[in-house]
Write a protein that holds these residues in place. Structure first.
Motif, PDB file in Angstrom:
ATOM      1  N   PHE A  59      38.498  37.131  45.578  1.00  0.00           N
ATOM      2  CA  PHE A  59      39.104  35.845  45.216  1.00  0.00           C
ATOM      3  C   PHE A  59      39.313  34.977  46.458  1.00  0.00           C
ATOM      4  CE2 PHE A  59      40.515  39.327  42.585  1.00  0.00           C
ATOM      5  CZ  PHE A  59      40.338  38.862  41.294  1.00  0.00           C
ATOM      6  N   LEU A 113      45.473  38.668  46.567  1.00  0.00           N
ATOM      7  CA  LEU A 113      44.229  38.975  45.871  1.00  0.00           C
ATOM      8  C   LEU A 113      43.182  39.152  46.954  1.00  0.00           C
ATOM      9  CD1 LEU A 113      44.196  36.476  42.869  1.00  0.00           C
ATOM     10  CD2 LEU A 113      45.591  38.493  43.272  1.00  0.00           C
ATOM     11  N   PRO A 135      41.332  48.403  44.795  1.00  0.00           N
ATOM     12  CA  PRO A 135      42.120  47.459  43.993  1.00  0.00           C
ATOM     13  C   PRO A 135      41.774  45.997  44.283  1.00  0.00           C
ATOM     14  CG  PRO A 135      43.461  48.427  45.726  1.00  0.00           C
ATOM     15  CD  PRO A 135      42.153  49.133  45.763  1.00  0.00           C
ATOM     16  N   GLU A 136      41.861  45.188  43.238  1.00  0.00           N
ATOM     17  CA  GLU A 136      41.599  43.753  43.384  1.00  0.00           C
ATOM     18  C   GLU A 136      42.838  43.028  43.884  1.00  0.00           C
ATOM     19  OE1 GLU A 136      38.372  43.943  39.765  1.00  0.00           O
ATOM     20  OE2 GLU A 136      40.110  42.673  39.510  1.00  0.00           O
ATOM     21  N   VAL A 137      43.998  43.485  43.417  1.00  0.00           N
ATOM     22  CA  VAL A 137      45.252  43.000  43.999  1.00  0.00           C
ATOM     23  C   VAL A 137      45.534  43.989  45.131  1.00  0.00           C
ATOM     24  CG1 VAL A 137      47.676  42.480  43.612  1.00  0.00           C
ATOM     25  CG2 VAL A 137      46.008  42.106  41.783  1.00  0.00           C
ATOM     26  N   GLU A 138      45.568  43.479  46.351  1.00  0.00           N
ATOM     27  CA  GLU A 138      45.487  44.368  47.508  1.00  0.00           C
ATOM     28  C   GLU A 138      46.614  44.071  48.497  1.00  0.00           C
ATOM     29  OE1 GLU A 138      45.019  46.966  49.112  1.00  0.00           O
ATOM     30  OE2 GLU A 138      42.827  47.175  49.074  1.00  0.00           O
ATOM     31  N   ARG A 187      35.189  42.495  42.474  1.00  0.00           N
ATOM     32  CA  ARG A 187      35.594  41.109  42.357  1.00  0.00           C
ATOM     33  C   ARG A 187      36.459  40.732  43.555  1.00  0.00           C
ATOM     34  NH1 ARG A 187      37.588  38.515  36.670  1.00  0.00           N
ATOM     35  NH2 ARG A 187      35.540  39.222  36.036  1.00  0.00           N
TER      36      ARG A 187
END
Lengths: 339, 807
Positions: free
Chosen positions: A195, A167, A132-135, A193
């Motif tokens: 951030f 993120l 996941p990108e939001v982690e 991705r």
């Protein structure tokens, strides 16, 4: 009779010679060999010939027929050939006119570089995985041996959603997610991705891509890490690429290294891409830290492993000589169409 | 972190290497050198000269003509400098020599320096130049003895004819290091020198600290009490009396200056020098300003206001640690001292402080107060208590050595109990197995010895010195071996063991196909940000109560424009199309594969649903059906062969009300497409028709398949019937086709529209449509009456829909 046949044959051959077109030949065929043709007429008049002479005359007629037919066939072939030649001559085109274009779309340079890296590692037996990108803070930091007050948290200016969710600042959390599933051995890469709160400028973007790699097995050595990445660098940048490992520090690997490759633009002679050094830094790596193993439920006395993280933009920008990172997110087709 | 090579050599006297060799070797042993610069860059042929005689210039009031002894000869130099007099010793650039900068120009120094040539000034010949400190590439800040606007003047004892650059301490190289956060000990000259000694296998000779003459006892001067031992693990105070403030010696000034620290006076310079040398920030208080002869280390109270020595008022809170005396606060621990206890030239007695504070607390306090100092930067990294003691003794030693004052005996201290030194087992075989090497145990022990890790033979373990807090276990020890054995000497092998199959997961294969198809149709791949502005929803006219407005919101965004994780992918592609439109790019087709982030609930307590979206956008050549064709092609390419339903009843506010469709597959919504609403196009400043499509990939992936099965090539001929009809305008092709498919039964192979016309010959409210319908049986040649029967059913169906056949 014989003379008559001779005469017919001669006349037929003459007419064939004089025929100017395929139609003319056809007329000759009809005129001599057709139902009412001159040679056919001779055959029809066979009953007037004495019975004892018939075989001989019949033979003569057949001979004449064969000769005429052959002459007709030869003339037809010749004529058709001539016609084809004339047609080919008339069909000359200007081969320098432009080709017809199918308006093809273009892949993003990041994707091209990513697929290239994926291809190399899939070939070496690695599985591509995603995370996941939001982690969770836990996976991004804690499980990567970066506890709450660790200075590395400052180095990676993090976007937070709340105290527990952020993120991801790196693709490394995918390591922990894969390891804690406990299916060993592991050979994986995790592109994606990430951030960091960097203002947008020519060399920074708050959103960029990394490719994480992880190998866990019994008896994995630092030499294996070196060999794997040397192999990767040769595949990606060319057979004559040299690799340099420099000691470094990452909280989740020990020993750790930064890896330079001989500049693929100047082959190590020194140019503006390598800032004259002949070397370009492309990734960070190391042996999986025992703390990370322990947190993921793997016994570091039994298993060892290595991990690496590649900055994708670092590769795509260098490889394609893109001088401004903002171009990657502007999506101007005049940029995209160059790839 | 910077050091000069000369300062490193002070502790590694046998070190002998070129700048580049030093740079390479240190980098390969783990102390990364970012770069280096010679301090004598562009300084050539500059000697110490003595002015023998000064005369006025015959034709210029502001110029003088000097006869200067350069040691080899006497040359004539014309100068405008006002400060020189006969007998002065000055730096002289000889004809053809070079200086680094100009006395008058501000800004960066010229890359290649400035060449000085003999010539004439107002008709009088001048064979060289006398230099100011600025022309030598430095400044009065670093050379406080240099005059303002004038030639640098050497002390009387300077030897005429000698190298002026050497005399100024500029024959040196400044190295800049990137120290990793685990090596706190290397944020000091001594730490780097220790690494250099180990790297080059030379003896390491740290300064011998010995105070010869201690007077009295510190307890007569000060007592120390640490109230918060969590935030302050150790506080040490030492006192020096009879302080005489004066400039510090040149060697100390030079070393500080080369590290970018401005020399001030002996006392301040000593604290800065020790901070550079040991990595331990020091503070000096005027003991006479400390009430009650007492130091108390405690937290501030919320709302306290304190004036730091830069004269600024700072508002504090209870997480800020303070240094206090019996009455008042006198310093913010680890960040900056107070104005009220500041050292002045009148100081008589000094209290030195060397303490160890909680690094995380200092970092957070410095951030909250908005004051990051050289000291706080060091404390942040988490310093080691033993080093504080070494550093404060070194400071007292220097006070004595420089004749700056007298040292009082003993340390006043408080803090947490010291932690025992760590021991790590020595496992040479395991190290070799781990590294893939065959390094003999003796070679490893030799490395440890140079690093001051003490091998205890009886326990077969290594005693880790206090300054190496980073060495915690086996892997750390293996790294020490690896980096001094040489990473480059470790062999390269490939992992042995069980072979694994490399693979791209199914989801990524479905995405890869999306890229292939999109690009085949002329769409180029864009990349868009995952975060955007909440204003996007208004721009897309999304209803105020739409669940799309429930977002994962970033608490510390770069700005409002990057503050929410997108819940709809359109904004990115529309912004990109707008950029292209604005730049007059024609016929633009873009696609993107990127996530949207849908929270499960608000406030966010679990990770959101990250849904990959395949978004396409285009303007210019092509229309709705072009885009629909791409979607159909893609669905076919991923094995979604069943007939998708395009339902016009979408009501997406950002799409044209009559030109949009929801894409349904087996009753599941998998995406939508349509023409952009002109109002939305206006909102993005795109002055032409825009078509967009979005496929929700998690749904697509559920239906996608790369399985293919050969069904045979039809062996019996097909029968085709064409029908032409007049259809009420509101009847959709999809409805007609659904009816044909349903009534056609299993004999129906295919039906497709081959003509559509609306206009003059057709009466108002109707359209002309023509279909070609193909029938085929798998097991026989169809007879006429087979087809007629099915066609009859279809024709009845058409009639029921109010459709007339055209004759």
């Amino acid at each position: 009779m014989k003379e008559k046949l001779e005469q017919i044959r001669e006349e037929a051959l003459r007419q064939i010679r004089e025929a100017g077109a395929l139609e003319g030949l056809n007329e000759v065929r009809v005129g001599f060999l057709g139902k009412k043709g001159k040679l056919t007429a001779v055959l029809k008049s066979m009953k007037e010939v004495a019975p004892e002479d018939r075989p001989r005359v019949g033979q003569l007629v057949n001979e004449a027929r064969e000769q005429i037919e052959k002459a007709l066939e030869d003339a037809r072939t010749k004529m058709e050939q001539k016609l084809r030649e004339a047609r080919l001559k008339a069909e000359v085109i200007d081969v320098t006119l432009p080709g017809k274009k199918n308006r093809r779309g273009h892949r993003h340079p990041n994707t091209i570089a990513m697929e290239e890296v994926e291809r190399i590692f899939i070939g070496m037996g690695y599985e591509v995985v995603e995370g996941p990108e939001v982690e969770k803070d836990y996976y991004n930091f804690e499980a990567m041996n970066i506890p709450a007050d660790h200075p590395a948290r400052d180095e990676q200016d993090t976007f937070y959603v709340n105290g527990d969710i952020l993120l991801r600042t790196q693709t490394s959390p995918v390591q922990a997610r894969v390891m804690e599933k406990g299916r060993l051995p592991i050979r994986m890469i995790a592109p994606g991705r990430v951030f960091r709160s960097d203002e947008v400028d020519a060399t920074h973007s708050p959103s960029f891509h990394q490719i994480e790699g992880l190998v866990v097995d019994k008896n994995i050595t630092f030499a294996d890490l070196k060999g794997t990445l040397a192999e990767f660098a040769k595949e990606l940048f060319g057979e004559d690429t040299r690799v340099k490992f420099r000691p470094h520090h990452f909280p989740f690997t020990e020993p750790s290294a930064e890896v330079d490759v001989s500049c693929f633009k100047c082959k190590g002679a020194g140019c503006r891409f390598c800032k004259g050094s002949g070397w370009i830094e492309i990734l960070g790596c190391g042996m999986v830290h025992p703390h990370v193993f322990e947190m993921c439920g793997i016994d570091p006395k039994e298993y060892t492993g290595f991990a690496f993280g590649i900055g994708l933009e670092r590769i795509s920008l260098l490889k394609y000589e893109i001088d401004d990172m903002r171009l990657l997110y502007e999506n101007d087709i005049r940029f995209l169409n160059q790839f | 972190m910077n050091t000069t090579l000369s300062w490193i050599r002070a502790y590694v006297p046998e070190l002998s290497c070129t700048d580049q060799e030093y740079c390479d070797a240190m980098t390969l042993s783990g102390t990364k050198v970012e770069g280096y610069e010679r301090t004598d860059k562009n300084l050539q042929d500059i000697v110490i000269g003595q002015i023998l005689k000064i005369e006025k210039h015959p034709d210029a009031d502001k110029l003088i003509v000097c006869q200067v002894d350069t040691g080899r000869e006497t040359i004539q130099i014309v100068t405008g400098a006002p400060n020189v007099k006969e007998g002065d010793k000055v730096p002289v650039v000889l004809d053809g020599g070079k200086v680094a900068g100009s006395a008058h120009a501000d800004g960066p120094l010229p890359e290649d320096g400035i060449v000085i040539r003999a010539g004439k000034l107002r008709g009088v010949s001048s064979a060289g130049m006398m230099c100011s400190i600025e022309e030598l590439g430095s400044s009065r800040e670093m050379y406080p003895e240099a005059p303002e606007n004038g030639i640098y003047i050497f002390p009387e004892e300077a030897p005429v004819g000698a190298d002026a650059i050497e005399a100024l301490g500029l024959r040196d190289t400044v190295f800049e290091y990137e120290i990793t956060s685990n090596r706190v000990d290397c944020y000091s000259v001594l730490g780097i020198a220790r690494e250099a000694a180990a790297t080059f296998r030379k003896p390491f000779c740290p300064p011998a600290v010995e105070i010869r003459d201690e007077q009295g006892s510190v307890s007569d001067y000060i007592s120390v009490e640490v109230q918060d031992k969590e935030l302050c693990t150790r506080y040490i105070g030492r006192v020096c009396t009879d302080i005489k403030i004066a400039p510090s010696p040149k060697w100390m000034q030079r070393r500080l200056a080369a590290n970018g620290i401005r020399p001030i006076n002996n006392l301040v310079d000593i604290t800065n020098y020790v901070m550079e040398e040991y990595g331990q920030p020091m503070h000096a208080y005027d003991l006479d300003t400390i009430a009650g002869r007492q130091i108390i280390v405690r937290r501030a109270k919320d709302g306290d206001v304190f004036t730091t020595l830069d004269g600024q008022e700072r508002t504090l809170d209870s997480d800020v640690l303070m240094i206090c005396d019996a009455e008042k606060e006198i310093g913010i621990a680890g960040i900056m001292g107070g104005e009220n206890s500041m050292i002045t030239d009148a100081v008589k007695t000094v209290l030195f402080e060397a303490a160890t504070f909680n690094g995380a607390n200092i970092r957070k306090s410095a951030k909250r107060i908005g004051l990051r100092t050289e000291a706080s930067g060091k404390f942040e990294k988490g310093l080691e208590p033993q080093n504080a003691e070494a550093a404060i003794n070194r400071a007292c030693h220097l006070i004595e050595e420089l004749g700056c004052g007298r040292v009082v005996g003993g340390m006043a201290q408080d803090g947490a109990a010291p932690v025992a030194l760590r021991e790590i087992p020595f496992e040479p075989d395991r190290i070799n197995r781990f590294l893939g090497t065959e390094i003999p145990a003796e070679e490893m022990l030799a490395i440890f010895k140079r690093l001051e890790l003490v091998y205890q033979e009886e326990k077969n373990s290594l005693l880790i010195p206090a300054f190496r807090q980073d060495l915690e276990g086996f892997a750390d020890i293996a790294e020490e071996v690896a980096r001094f054995y040489g990473y480059d000497r470790i062999p390269t092998t490939l992992p042995s063991g069980e072979a694994t199959t490399g693979k791209l997961p199914f989801k990524l294969r479905v995405e890869e196909k999306a890229r292939d198809i999109a690009e085949h149709w002329g769409f180029s791949q864009g990349m868009c940000y995952s975060f955007e502005s909440p204003k996007v929803f208004d721009r897309l006219q999304i209803a105020a109560d739409s669940p799309l407005r429930d977002t994962v919101t970033i608490s510390n965004p770069l700005g409002e424009d990057f503050s929410i994780m997108r819940t709809i992918s359109l904004h990115g592609i529309l912004t990109s199309l707008a950029v292209n439109y604005n730049r007059r790019n024609k016929d633009v087709r873009l696609y993107e594969l990127g996530n949207i982030y849908l929270p499960h609930s608000l406030p966010v307590t679990e990770l959101p649903d990250e849904r990959m979206q395949f978004t396409l956008g285009m303007y210019g050549e092509g229309d709705f059906y072009t885009l629909k064709g791409v979607i159909e092609d893609y669905l076919g390419a991923i094995g979604m062969d069943k007939r998708a339903v395009y339902d016009p009843d979408v009501q997406k506010p950002f799409l044209h009300p009559g030109r949009q469709a929801l894409i349904q597959y087996e009753g599941v919504v998998v995406g939508y497409l349509g023409e952009l609403h002109p109002q939305t196009a206006d909102a993005y400043d795109i002055g032409t028709r825009v078509y967009v499509a979005v496929l929700d990939m998690p749904e697509i992936v559920k239906f996608a398949t790369f399985e293919r099965k050969y069904t045979g090539i039809a062996r019996y001929p097909a029968v085709t019937r064409d029908i032409s009809m007049v259809v009420p305008r509101e009847v959709l092709a999809g409805q007609i086709e659904a009816m044909i498919v349903q009534r056609g039964g299993k004999l129906l192979e295919n039906c497709h529209l081959f003509d559509l016309y609306e206009g003059e010959q057709i009466r108002e409210g109707f359209k002309s449509m023509a279909y070609s319908i193909t029938f085929r049986a798998q097991d026989r040649t169809l007879e006429d009456n087979d087809v007629t029967a099915v066609m009859k059913k279809i024709l009845n169906g058409l009639e029921a829909m109010g459709i007339e056949l055209r004759q």
